[in-house]
Design an enzyme around this catalytic site. Structure first.
Site, short mmCIF file in Angstrom:
data_model
loop_
_atom_site.label_atom_id
_atom_site.label_comp_id
_atom_site.label_asym_id
_atom_site.label_seq_id
_atom_site.Cartn_x
_atom_site.Cartn_y
_atom_site.Cartn_z
N ASN A 83 0.83 -1.19 0.00
CA ASN A 83 0.00 0.00 0.00
C ASN A 83 0.88 1.26 0.00
OD1 ASN A 83 -2.39 1.73 0.25
ND2 ASN A 83 -3.44 -0.10 0.99
N ARG A 84 0.37 2.37 0.52
CA ARG A 84 0.98 3.67 0.28
C ARG A 84 1.61 4.28 1.54
NH1 ARG A 84 -3.51 2.83 -2.68
NH2 ARG A 84 -3.38 3.33 -4.92
N HIS A 109 3.65 0.08 -2.72
CA HIS A 109 4.01 -1.33 -2.90
C HIS A 109 5.51 -1.58 -3.04
CE1 HIS A 109 -0.11 -2.24 -2.88
NE2 HIS A 109 -0.38 -2.27 -4.16
N HIS A 183 -1.09 -9.95 -3.53
CA HIS A 183 -1.89 -9.03 -4.32
C HIS A 183 -2.66 -9.77 -5.42
CE1 HIS A 183 -3.07 -5.33 -6.33
NE2 HIS A 183 -2.40 -4.60 -5.45
N ASP A 257 -11.39 1.13 -2.82
CA ASP A 257 -9.93 0.97 -2.72
C ASP A 257 -9.55 1.44 -1.33
OD1 ASP A 257 -7.31 0.42 -3.27
OD2 ASP A 257 -7.00 2.07 -4.67
N GLU A 321 -6.67 -7.72 0.24
CA GLU A 321 -5.26 -7.73 0.63
C GLU A 321 -5.12 -7.49 2.14
OE1 GLU A 321 -3.09 -4.90 -2.05
OE2 GLU A 321 -5.12 -4.69 -2.86
#
Length: 358
Positions: A83-84, A109, A183, A257, A321
């Site tokens: 993720n971020r 990622h 993922h 998301d 995820e």
């Protein structure tokens, strides 16, 4: 003598000549998991439907050339940080770490060359009652600018007739952060069915989710209650039932998301259930992670082709995820991704398949 539950062959070759292996793990009734060593990717997952037909239920490519050509994380192991991370920057023990920015203004990622692009080593193959393959990768100190050497060990194992278990561990030689996930993009009607996942019925065992800004970074606020919002999946609902409602969070994510906040405390428990109406396939996901990213395939835009040569388009599949919450290195109020020497990062997820009975 009983037939082997594991086979291994060569799936492809990297430009530098190194071979990419594929390992096939077999359960019962035709259930199979196919793993390739490049990216520790779940390349195929074969599951029976209510009539006994077998289909691959994860997106991917039939040949290695597809994985090499496009980085879309299809079935990949993602790290060091899934993720971020906002602006690709975080503080650790008084110092600032600057990562590559590869998703708008943020790091995503693992950076430009994450674990999904690495060739993992086969450490062990277990051809016993619960067939398994263990893969390893050592990320050196400074790779993608992450501090510390990180030794990662990952095991895919068939733990039931139609059940795949994924266990991951990581150890470091200096303080760092780590957050790993798989993922895979799931379509329980079949990866090449051409049927969108919008009528899949989804259940998520979470009462809260993280609101995000337009760059998908969690907002500076506590988790939001799902009640009365399009994000309430505590009871089974079709994925597409509310996805086009006029909702700021749906606009920010271009659909779903978002991270759902799971009450875990490190214990394995049911996080989500997905059911396909036509095939009758059901997948239950169990995890010990504190978050579950629900992604409805919003950025799949038809620019690449997948298995069977079919173009991969929006809502052709969805991701579930399990991982630590996004931007957690910058949020002391979130579950911590910190890993120190002598500690062991652990992640355990189970994908359990069944079929709807009449």
């Amino acid at each position: 003598m009983a037939a082997s539950k594991i086979t291994k062959d060569v799936f492809g070759t990297l430009p530098d000549g190194r071979g990419v292996d594929r390992i096939v793990l077999r359960g019962e009734g035709g259930f199979e998991a196919r793993i390739i060593t490049h990216g520790a990717v779940l390349q195929a997952l074969i599951a029976p439907d209510a009539k006994g037909s077998r289909d691959d239920v994860v997106l991917g490519h039939d040949t290695f050339a597809g994985y090499l050509a496009e980085r879309k994380f299809l079935g990949a192991t993602v790290g060091r940080y899934a993720n971020r991370i906002a602006k690709g920057r975080f503080s650790l023990d008084g110092g600032t770490v600057q990562l590559a920015v590869n998703n708008g203004p943020n790091a995503l990622h693992g950076g430009l060359d994450g674990f999904d692009r690495k060739l993992w080593e086969i450490a062990e193959i277990d051809d016993g009652a619960a067939p398994a393959v263990t893969l390893t990768y050592t990320s050196p100190h400074g790779e993608e600018n992450y501090p510390g050497k990180l030794d990662v060990r990952l095991t895919y194992r068939i733990t039931g007739p139609t059940e795949l278990s994924l266990s991951m561990e990581a150890r470091t030689d200096r303080p760092t952060i780590v957050n790993l996930t798989n993922h895979s993009f799931f379509n329980l009607e079949g990866a090449t069915s051409g049927t969108p996942i919008l009528d899949h019925r989804l259940t998520v065992a979470a009462a809260h989710f993280l609101g995000i800004d337009p760059t998908a970074i969690p907002l500076p606020e506590p988790p939001r209650n799902v009640a009365g919002t399009p994000f309430d999946f505590r009871e089974p609902r079709p994925v597409g039932e509310r996805i086009r409602q006029s909702d700021e969070q749906l606009r920010n994510g271009r659909g779903y998301d978002h991270t759902y906040c799971l009450a875990r405390d490190g214990k394995l428990a049911l996080a989500a259930r997905l059911e396909a109406p036509r095939s009758g396939r059901i997948m239950e996901l169990f995890t010990d992670q504190p978050g579950l990213q629900v992604y409805s395939g919003n950025y799949l835009d038809g620019t690449i082709s997948g298995k069977g040569g079919k173009l991969i388009r929006q809502s052709d599949a969805m991701c579930l995820e399990p991982h630590i919450w996004p931007d957690a290195p910058n949020r002391p109020d979130f579950p911590s991704p910190r890993l120190d020497p002598g500690q062991v990062y652990r992640h355990h997820t189970i994908y359990r398949f069944a079929v709807r009975t009449p």
